[in-house]
Structures are given as C-alpha cells and as structure tokens.
Scaffold this motif. Structure first.
Motif, PDB file in Angstrom:
ATOM      1  N   THR A  27      10.736   2.916   6.210  1.00 31.42           N
ATOM      2  CA  THR A  27      11.840   3.495   5.446  1.00 31.42           C
ATOM      3  C   THR A  27      11.678   3.107   3.979  1.00 31.42           C
ATOM      4  O   THR A  27      10.886   2.224   3.650  1.00 31.42           O
ATOM      5  N   ASP A  28      12.453   3.743   3.113  1.00 30.56           N
ATOM      6  CA  ASP A  28      12.271   3.556   1.673  1.00 30.56           C
ATOM      7  C   ASP A  28      12.472   2.106   1.226  1.00 30.56           C
ATOM      8  O   ASP A  28      11.834   1.652   0.287  1.00 30.56           O
ATOM      9  N   ASN A  29      13.372   1.385   1.910  1.00 29.99           N
ATOM     10  CA  ASN A  29      13.604   0.001   1.480  1.00 29.99           C
ATOM     11  C   ASN A  29      12.617  -0.979   2.121  1.00 29.99           C
ATOM     12  O   ASN A  29      12.747  -2.185   1.941  1.00 29.99           O
ATOM     13  N   GLY A  30      11.650  -0.464   2.879  1.00 31.22           N
ATOM     14  CA  GLY A  30      10.605  -1.317   3.429  1.00 31.22           C
ATOM     15  C   GLY A  30      10.858  -1.787   4.858  1.00 31.22           C
ATOM     16  O   GLY A  30       9.951  -2.283   5.524  1.00 31.22           O
ATOM     17  N   PHE A  31      12.087  -1.617   5.346  1.00 36.16           N
ATOM     18  CA  PHE A  31      12.357  -1.995   6.734  1.00 36.16           C
ATOM     19  C   PHE A  31      11.765  -0.954   7.689  1.00 36.16           C
ATOM     20  O   PHE A  31      11.650   0.219   7.324  1.00 36.16           O
TER      21      PHE A  31
ATOM     22  N   ALA B  62       3.199   4.367  -5.163  1.00 37.43           N
ATOM     23  CA  ALA B  62       3.418   5.601  -4.395  1.00 37.43           C
ATOM     24  C   ALA B  62       2.113   6.154  -3.833  1.00 37.43           C
ATOM     25  O   ALA B  62       2.066   6.629  -2.694  1.00 37.43           O
ATOM     26  N   VAL B  63       1.041   6.090  -4.618  1.00 45.28           N
ATOM     27  CA  VAL B  63      -0.242   6.607  -4.135  1.00 45.28           C
ATOM     28  C   VAL B  63      -0.763   5.724  -2.991  1.00 45.28           C
ATOM     29  O   VAL B  63      -1.210   6.216  -1.959  1.00 45.28           O
ATOM     30  N   PHE B  64      -0.661   4.407  -3.167  1.00 46.39           N
ATOM     31  CA  PHE B  64      -1.079   3.498  -2.098  1.00 46.39           C
ATOM     32  C   PHE B  64      -0.303   3.764  -0.810  1.00 46.39           C
ATOM     33  O   PHE B  64      -0.850   3.747   0.286  1.00 46.39           O
ATOM     34  N   GLN B  65       1.012   3.979  -0.954  1.00 47.32           N
ATOM     35  CA  GLN B  65       1.841   4.112   0.247  1.00 47.32           C
ATOM     36  C   GLN B  65       1.610   5.433   0.966  1.00 47.32           C
ATOM     37  O   GLN B  65       1.842   5.537   2.160  1.00 47.32           O
ATOM     38  N   ASN B  66       1.159   6.436   0.229  1.00 44.49           N
ATOM     39  CA  ASN B  66       1.015   7.756   0.841  1.00 44.49           C
ATOM     40  C   ASN B  66      -0.439   8.025   1.237  1.00 44.49           C
ATOM     41  O   ASN B  66      -1.135   8.828   0.635  1.00 44.49           O
ATOM     42  N   SER B 354       3.968  -3.720   2.610  1.00 47.78           N
ATOM     43  CA  SER B 354       4.960  -2.726   2.203  1.00 47.78           C
ATOM     44  C   SER B 354       5.294  -2.862   0.718  1.00 47.78           C
ATOM     45  O   SER B 354       5.815  -1.928   0.120  1.00 47.78           O
ATOM     46  N   GLY B 355       5.037  -4.037   0.151  1.00 46.76           N
ATOM     47  CA  GLY B 355       5.386  -4.260  -1.249  1.00 46.76           C
ATOM     48  C   GLY B 355       6.881  -4.362  -1.489  1.00 46.76           C
ATOM     49  O   GLY B 355       7.341  -4.295  -2.619  1.00 46.76           O
ATOM     50  N   ARG B 356       7.647  -4.502  -0.409  1.00 47.27           N
ATOM     51  CA  ARG B 356       9.103  -4.632  -0.550  1.00 47.27           C
ATOM     52  C   ARG B 356       9.484  -6.026  -0.051  1.00 47.27           C
ATOM     53  O   ARG B 356       9.035  -6.446   1.012  1.00 47.27           O
ATOM     54  N   TYR B 357      10.324  -6.705  -0.841  1.00 43.94           N
ATOM     55  CA  TYR B 357      10.660  -8.083  -0.499  1.00 43.94           C
ATOM     56  C   TYR B 357      12.161  -8.278  -0.481  1.00 43.94           C
ATOM     57  O   TYR B 357      12.889  -7.609  -1.202  1.00 43.94           O
ATOM     58  N   LYS B 358      12.556  -9.240   0.346  1.00 38.87           N
ATOM     59  CA  LYS B 358      13.993  -9.482   0.484  1.00 38.87           C
ATOM     60  C   LYS B 358      14.602 -10.073  -0.777  1.00 38.87           C
ATOM     61  O   LYS B 358      15.800  -9.953  -0.995  1.00 38.87           O
TER      62      LYS B 358
END
Lengths: 64, 431
Positions: A27-31, B62-66, B354-358
């Motif tokens: 998902t967009d937020n990474g979860f 975005a390019v990496f993720q897609n 994912s490159g997304r962090y809490k």
C-alpha cells in the motif's frame, strides 16, 4: 486457517509483498495489504509459511 | 539580437550538454550536474547516449518501486539469449529482470544475510577484522584500501560459503578482476572472464563434493535449493558464487573506505564522538549511503510509454536512475550537501525495501528500493560498522597521514565504476 498481520509489529520492511505477491500487496504508506486471507490450499499455506520466515519482525502469523 | 535568438538563448539557459557525463569533473564531483538536472530537467532526455535520466528523490523512489513498468531485465526469459553468456559472473540474478525465476533465485539466499543467520556470523566477521588488523598493528601506518578494505568482505563471504581458508588470497585476486570486468569492456572484460573461468575450474570439484556431502555452509544451501523439484545447474551455481564474491565483496569494501574517508577528511569534528560511541558508526554508514554512496546509478527499461512531467519516455527506453542525485534532493533533505552523521531528517536505522519507515523520515536511496533492493543490505551494514568500529577502537590515535586527499571519485578503471577513494593512508600509535 487465516493469514494475519500484526500492524503494531510490522516495520514496513516489505519482504512479504515483494516476495509473496499472491498473498500480499504494497500500500502507499508501505504497510502490506492481505489479498488472500483464507489459506485454503497447500500451495497458499506453503507461501504463507515462507512469508512468515522472511518477515524480519515476526509480524505475520497463521491463525488456526 | 533578434527576438527569435533571444528566445532561443532564454530556452537554452539551463541546457545540459550530455557530454558533461563523460568529463573527469563529473567523475570527481557529479553533484553540481545532479543539481542542475533536478532543478531544470527532472526527466532529462540524453540524446547523445540515447537514455533518459531521473534525479529527484521521489521520482527515483517511484521508478524503483514500479518494477512492472520499469524492468531491470534486458533479455526475454524465453528468448534466444543464453543467460550468463555475456556476463562476467556467468548466469546470475542480476540478469534476470523479473518473474518467478528471479524471485526464487533471490530467495534461495536472501535469508542468509539477515536476522539470526547473520547474527550467527558475527564472530567470524569479528575474527577476520582482528586477523587483518593484527598484521599491521605494529607498523604505525596503514593504507586502508589495499591492506584492509579490499581484504575484509571477500574473506567474510568466502567463509560463509565454506571455501577453504588457505585459498582466500586467490579469491581476493579473482574478485578484483571480476569487478573490473563488470564495468568496462575490452581488456577488462577479457581479464574478468579469464579470472571467472579460473575460479570456476577451482569451484567445480568443490561443488561436486558438497552436493554429495552437504554441510551447513551457504554453498551447500545454494546447491540443494529447489523450485518445483528443479535445482540450479552447475553454471548457475558457479554464477551465483561469482556474484556473491564480487558484488558482496566489492561494495562493502568501498563502503568501509568511504566511511573512514569521511571521518578523516569530511567531518573530522564528528570522529571523536563516533569513536566514543561505536554504535554511531551506524549513523556514519547511513549518512555515507546518502551523501555519496558506492553506487550512484541503476538502469531500467520502460515496458510501456511513460508520461512524466512534460516528457514522454518511449517504450523500451533506457532509464538511468541517479540515486546519488536523489539523495542530495533539497526537496527532501535540509542542507543536502553537508555530511552530518547526526542529521535528524534521515531515517538512521536499518533500511527497508519499501523505503517507508515508522519514524516518518525518508531513508537513503543507496541500496535501491523495491524488487531489486540490495540483497546484502543488512550484512553490508553489519560488516562495515563492525569493521570501522573495530578499526577505530583497536588502533590508538588514528589520523590521516596526509593533509590533502584526492577524494572519492568514479570511475576508477579497476572499480567497475563505483565510487571510493583510490587510497587512504592512515597513521596511528604503534603497539
């Protein structure tokens, strides 16, 4: 058997959705989002067990 | 000047000559060009090299993720190309773009480099650092690149594979030839392939022996791995080993040299604090991976036409994603051109695919992202941090030997185009 994600434990590592695209989606937020909750076949259960193995925070489980 | 000429001049004010990419100035200091690209050409069509260049942080992400739209694969899996035949490592996952084969091959070993499996290996990593440092402890000076960082990761990985310790020196030589062959053609490719063939000849009896009597080592696991009852063939096993030795060795090697370089020359004022709290080498690693990572660029190919800003990238085009430029994006990081191991606008802990962090902070792009995120990310960090901490704390009063340094640059012809200092002389109080 049901596939579960504990979102408190999840650190958004992404190992589940990059490796096991049948069961999880990013998902967009990474979860992760669970795509198939009911593990009705051996193949799905095998896939789920592998996902449990690659999760670095132990956030994935199978509920009996 | 006529009105038309003036209009042309205005339009060309921020134009970029694609030959700038080939200049030595760019190899030494690519960051001014990165900034012009980010500010004026977020999608830059480089007609001279026939490629498209992406430089802003969120576009790189975005390019990496897609990976469905921007594929890493060059050849069709079912096409006429024999995988590995034109690659210096032989058949290996870097050549498989996507799909189940890539995912499977990657997963065979990805788990070996994280979590408990990695923790089990910490004593070995420690032992090898100690062995190497003991060799020059009495000298009072060391050239870090050749005497330490070239030696260290390759010995760790060959140990993980369960290769004979007495042959480690051979691997050190082979892997450097492989890396040179990776980035450049001609004589470098020829030497690389010759080294690979020598290494393959050496490996074959070992592989045969391990397939009969498997051990706990990584080589045995690679040999035994199956997908739908099919194992890797001999060439694939050998390709995998070549990949691990070269890719796992070289990048970590350069990461260690870059970290020490920054503590010696870029931010000597932060070195004492890091030395006093060895955990802070984790921060040095993270900031190094942002500020000037070993790898600055990755290539992808468009599967379909992609509209981005006011450009349309055609189908099948080569897209260069400059993660080294995304890391310096002032839209994301404050004072991006300052190396600061204590910056608070960067996720400092371990990386995610994912490159997304809490903590809500952006991470560095140095390992890539998504499907092809560096497989050895946790191990690279662990090795580099342990090596630097051990190095800095077991040698007294470490300091640069020379006041001036040529700096980090790329491409060194022997480095496969990756960024690192050619040498790094240090002094310390001999024991």
């Amino acid at each position: 058997m049901k596939l579960r994600v504990d979102y408190k434990k999840c650190e958004k590592a992404g190992e589940c959705y990059y490796n096991h695209t049948v069961l999880f989606e990013r998902t967009d937020n990474g979860f992760p989002k669970i795509l198939v909750e009911d593990l009705t076949t051996d193949a799905l259960r095998h896939e789920a067990r592998e996902a449990i193995e690659v999760c670095p925070t132990g956030a994935i489980s199978i509920e009996e | 000047m006529s009105a038309v000429e003036e209009m042309i001049k205005e339009r060309l004010k921020n134009d970029i000559d694609p030959r700038e990419f080939d200049k030595p100035e760019f190899q030494r200091d690519p960051f001014p060009l990165y900034k012009r690209l980010r500010d004026h050409h977020p999608v830059y069509h480089d007609r001279f090299h026939n490629r498209w260049v992406i430089t802003r942080y969120w576009d790189v992400d975005a390019v990496f993720q897609n990976s469905e739209a921007y594929t890493r694969g060059i050849y069709e899996e079912e096409g006429p190309y024999k995988f590995g035949s034109r690659h210096v490592f032989g058949p290996n996952i870097l050549e498989y773009g996507r799909g189940d084969r890539h995912r499977w091959l990657r997963n065979v070993i990805a788990g070996q480099f994280v979590g408990q499996k990695l923790n089990d290996f910490l004593p070995v990593i420690d032992m090898i650092a100690r062995e190497l440092i003991d060799k020059f402890r009495k000298d009072g000076e060391v050239e870090l690149v050749t005497q330490f960082s070239h030696q260290f990761p390759i010995r760790v990985i060959s140990n993980m594979l369960g290769l004979p310790r007495e042959d480690e020196n051979m691997f050190v030589g082979w892997y450097q030839a492989l890396i040179a062959g990776l980035g450049f053609g001609g004589v470098h490719l020829a030497r690389g392939i010759a080294a690979r063939n020598e290494m393959w000849e050496y490996l074959e009896p070992l592989i045969n022996q391990r397939s009969k009597n498997p051990g706990e080592d990584l080589l045995s696991r690679i040999i035994a791995a199956e997908l739908d009852g099919v194992k890797m063939d001999m060439d694939e096993i050998k390709g995998f080993v070549a990949l691990l030795l070269a890719a796992g060795g070289d990048t970590t090697d350069k990461a260690i040299a870059n970290m020490m370089y920054h503590m010696m020359y870029t931010r000597p004022d932060q070195f004492d604090r890091v030395k006093a709290t060895p955990d802070l080498w984790e921060n040095v690693f993270t900031e190094m991976m942002r500020y000037d990572p070993v790898v600055h660029t990755q290539g992808r190919r468009t599967v379909n036409e992609m509209a981005l800003y006011d450009e349309v990238i055609p189908k099948g085009a080569l897209v260069l994603i400059y993660l080294g430029a995304g890391n310096r994006d002032e839209r994301v990081f404050k004072d991006p051109d300052t190396f600061d191991a204590f910056r608070d606008d960067l996720h400092m802990g371990r990386e995610n695919r994912s490159g997304r962090y809490k903590d809500g902070k952006p991470g560095h792009l140095g390992f890539g992202m998504g499907q092809h995120f560096c497989m050895g990310y946790a191990m690279a960090r662990q090795e580099a941090v342990l090596a630097c901490a051990y190095f800095a704390n077991s040698l007294k009063n470490i300091r640069p030997k020379f006041k001036e340094h040529a700096g980090i640059f790329s491409p060194n012809i022997d480095s496969g185009g990756f960024r690192s200092p050619a040498e790094l002389w240090l002094e310390f109080d001999p024991e």
